[in-house]
Design a protein around this motif. Sequence first.
Motif, short mmCIF file in Angstrom:
data_model
loop_
_atom_site.label_atom_id
_atom_site.label_comp_id
_atom_site.label_asym_id
_atom_site.label_seq_id
_atom_site.Cartn_x
_atom_site.Cartn_y
_atom_site.Cartn_z
N LEU A 1 -12.27 7.14 36.23
CA LEU A 1 -13.33 6.19 36.50
C LEU A 1 -13.39 5.08 35.45
O LEU A 1 -13.69 3.93 35.77
N SER A 2 -13.08 5.43 34.21
CA SER A 2 -13.09 4.39 33.16
C SER A 2 -11.96 3.38 33.41
O SER A 2 -12.13 2.19 33.18
N ARG A 3 -10.82 3.86 33.88
CA ARG A 3 -9.72 2.95 34.20
C ARG A 3 -10.11 2.02 35.35
O ARG A 3 -9.81 0.83 35.32
N MET A 4 -10.76 2.58 36.37
CA MET A 4 -11.19 1.77 37.51
C MET A 4 -12.18 0.69 37.08
O MET A 4 -12.16 -0.42 37.58
N GLY A 5 -13.05 1.05 36.12
CA GLY A 5 -14.06 0.11 35.64
C GLY A 5 -13.61 -0.72 34.45
O GLY A 5 -14.39 -1.47 33.88
N ARG A 6 -12.35 -0.53 34.06
CA ARG A 6 -11.78 -1.24 32.90
C ARG A 6 -12.59 -1.03 31.62
O ARG A 6 -12.86 -1.96 30.87
N VAL A 7 -12.97 0.21 31.42
CA VAL A 7 -13.72 0.61 30.22
C VAL A 7 -12.75 1.33 29.30
O VAL A 7 -12.01 2.21 29.74
N LYS A 8 -12.75 0.98 28.02
CA LYS A 8 -11.91 1.69 27.04
C LYS A 8 -12.63 2.97 26.67
O LYS A 8 -13.71 2.94 26.09
N LEU A 9 -12.05 4.09 27.04
CA LEU A 9 -12.67 5.39 26.83
C LEU A 9 -11.93 6.16 25.74
O LEU A 9 -10.70 6.17 25.71
N SER A 10 -12.69 6.78 24.86
CA SER A 10 -12.07 7.65 23.85
C SER A 10 -12.91 8.91 23.69
O SER A 10 -14.10 8.92 24.00
N PHE A 11 -12.26 9.96 23.25
CA PHE A 11 -12.92 11.25 23.00
C PHE A 11 -12.76 11.58 21.53
O PHE A 11 -11.75 11.27 20.92
N LYS A 12 -13.77 12.24 20.97
CA LYS A 12 -13.62 12.76 19.61
C LYS A 12 -14.14 14.19 19.55
O LYS A 12 -14.94 14.60 20.39
N ASN A 13 -13.66 14.92 18.57
CA ASN A 13 -14.02 16.33 18.39
C ASN A 13 -13.73 17.16 19.64
O ASN A 13 -14.56 17.94 20.10
N ILE A 14 -12.52 16.98 20.17
CA ILE A 14 -12.12 17.73 21.36
C ILE A 14 -11.94 19.20 20.99
O ILE A 14 -11.19 19.51 20.05
N PRO A 15 -12.62 20.12 21.72
CA PRO A 15 -12.49 21.54 21.40
C PRO A 15 -11.05 22.04 21.52
O PRO A 15 -10.29 21.55 22.37
N THR A 16 -10.71 23.01 20.71
CA THR A 16 -9.36 23.59 20.70
C THR A 16 -8.96 24.08 22.08
O THR A 16 -7.82 23.90 22.50
N GLN A 17 -9.91 24.72 22.80
CA GLN A 17 -9.63 25.21 24.15
C GLN A 17 -9.18 24.08 25.07
O GLN A 17 -8.25 24.24 25.84
N LEU A 18 -9.85 22.93 24.98
CA LEU A 18 -9.49 21.79 25.83
C LEU A 18 -8.14 21.22 25.43
O LEU A 18 -7.36 20.82 26.30
N LEU A 19 -7.87 21.18 24.15
CA LEU A 19 -6.57 20.69 23.69
C LEU A 19 -5.44 21.58 24.21
O LEU A 19 -4.39 21.09 24.62
N ALA A 20 -5.68 22.90 24.20
CA ALA A 20 -4.66 23.84 24.69
C ALA A 20 -4.43 23.63 26.19
O ALA A 20 -3.28 23.62 26.65
N LEU A 21 -5.50 23.45 26.95
CA LEU A 21 -5.36 23.19 28.39
C LEU A 21 -4.64 21.88 28.65
O LEU A 21 -3.80 21.78 29.54
N ALA A 22 -4.97 20.86 27.86
CA ALA A 22 -4.33 19.56 28.00
C ALA A 22 -2.84 19.66 27.70
O ALA A 22 -2.01 19.05 28.38
N LYS A 23 -2.50 20.47 26.71
CA LYS A 23 -1.10 20.64 26.34
C LYS A 23 -0.32 21.34 27.46
O LYS A 23 0.80 20.96 27.77
#
Length: 103
Positions: free
Chosen positions: A66-88
């Motif tokens: 949705l951020s790409r569709m709206g041309r919004v620069k989106l960033s995340f911080k303090n991503i939980p370890t569990q989410l990083l593992a799933l992303a990997k």
Amino acid sequence: MSKLTLTEQAPGHFTVEGNLTFASIDKQTLQSFKFLKGMDAICIDLAKVKTTDSAGLALMIEWIRLSRMGRVKLSFKNIPTQLLALAKLSGFDETEYFANHTH
């Protein structure tokens, strides 16, 4: 079940608190996507997320879409370890949203 809340701390800076799980993400959460409209840049802080599962990653991917569709620069911080593992596992950790994150 821990309720999921999205709070604006300052213009463009949001905090997610609670669980990013199938049990806590509902239609109300999906309606909260309107926060992505009308801003140039948004930072979402995930430091207060207690637990997460693949629904949490799916929610983040939807925010990114949705951020790409709206041309919004989106960033995340303090991503939980569990989410990083799933992303990997999915190869999503190589995208710009996860690439600069060190844990």
